[in-house]
Design an enzyme around this catalytic site. Sequence first.
Site, short mmCIF file in Angstrom:
data_model
loop_
_atom_site.label_atom_id
_atom_site.label_comp_id
_atom_site.label_asym_id
_atom_site.label_seq_id
_atom_site.Cartn_x
_atom_site.Cartn_y
_atom_site.Cartn_z
N LYS A 197 -1.88 -1.17 6.14
CA LYS A 197 -2.21 0.08 6.83
C LYS A 197 -3.32 0.83 6.09
O LYS A 197 -4.22 1.39 6.72
CB LYS A 197 -0.95 0.97 6.94
CG LYS A 197 0.03 0.45 7.99
CD LYS A 197 1.42 1.03 7.86
CE LYS A 197 2.36 0.29 8.83
NZ LYS A 197 3.77 0.62 8.66
N GLN A 207 7.68 4.50 5.98
CA GLN A 207 7.92 3.08 6.16
C GLN A 207 9.42 2.79 6.18
O GLN A 207 10.16 3.26 5.32
CB GLN A 207 7.22 2.30 5.02
CG GLN A 207 7.26 0.80 5.18
CD GLN A 207 6.47 0.30 6.40
OE1 GLN A 207 5.45 0.87 6.77
NE2 GLN A 207 6.95 -0.76 7.01
N ASP A 215 4.06 7.01 14.64
CA ASP A 215 4.92 5.85 14.93
C ASP A 215 5.57 5.98 16.31
O ASP A 215 6.08 4.99 16.84
CB ASP A 215 6.07 5.79 13.91
CG ASP A 215 5.88 4.71 12.85
OD1 ASP A 215 5.20 3.72 13.12
OD2 ASP A 215 6.44 4.88 11.74
N1 GUN Z 1 8.99 -1.06 9.50
C1 GUN Z 1 8.79 -2.14 10.31
N2 GUN Z 1 8.02 -1.79 11.35
C2 GUN Z 1 7.73 -0.48 11.20
C3 GUN Z 1 6.96 0.45 11.95
O1 GUN Z 1 6.38 0.15 13.00
N3 GUN Z 1 6.90 1.71 11.45
C4 GUN Z 1 7.54 2.07 10.31
N4 GUN Z 1 7.44 3.34 9.92
N5 GUN Z 1 8.26 1.25 9.60
C5 GUN Z 1 8.34 -0.03 10.03
#
Ligand code: GUN
Length: 282
Positions: free
Chosen positions: A53, A97, A120
């Site tokens: 990211k 996350q 998200d």
């Molecule tokens: N963990 C696995 N996929 C995601 C996601 O799309 N967003 C977040 N915040 N954590 C994750």
Amino acid sequence: MAARIIDGKALAAQVKARVRAGVEECVRQGVQPCLAVLLVGDDPASEVYVRGKAKDCEECGIRSLVERLPADTTQAELLARLAQLAADDSVHGILVQLPLPAQIDERAVIEAIPPQKDVDGFTPVNVGRMMIGEKCFLPCTPAGCLEMLNAAGVDPAGKRAVVIGRSNIVGKPAAMLLLARNATVTICHSRTKDLVSICAGADILVAAVGRPKFVTGDMIKPGAAVIDVGINRDENGKLCGDVDFAAAAEKAGCITPVPGGVGLMTRAMLMVNTLQAARNTL
Ligand code: GUN
């Protein structure tokens, strides 16, 4: 006949190039888009995702703040940090996350993110807005799946779409987005009977199960569009999806690969949402 491969890498590059141009315009108007990513603990997969990211942000000209908090962070400490980021006008997107360590209540944390910074699309406000078709931040993985169908020239209207998996992050929202595009949608899960025959009737099959090569060739309708959301390791430790790619590619009309498919689009859609969050403050 071999299926067309829907190239997530090329598609993500196109999306990020568009975001980059949008970020430059945003900066000209006086706002530098910024994404804050919080990583609690040291889950190795999460570490890889968070690094990805940050790299995407750099490519798009988005400022990224990556904060690593120790595994024994308390819920109160995490909520306090979130409150600061929520109040900080220079931060447009906040992403915590997942998964979080066991002592932290995931729902409480998600609900501490202001909906306008929830890139998200996990907060109840954004989930609810998505359900009723209002403007909102769409969750990145399902949004990426729809972009891939679009790129492959697949219009869901009137088609039978089957989603395997009912998670809040992928399965449920993917089904809602397909419904919003006028597909006839079936959601399958671990208690579904006759899974093989239901999948074999799907014009669009979205696999979000989290089990390597769960979807076999007999579950693919000839000519179907197959979207593989899984990221797993096979018996040899090699990355693979939820779909047995070789078998499915012989029958499908188009299919996404793993790696090089949905994962990259998920990341690209996060950049789209972060730019949008910044633009919304102009
Ligand atoms: N963990 C696995 N996929 C995601 C996601 O799309 N967003 C977040 N915040 N954590 C994750």
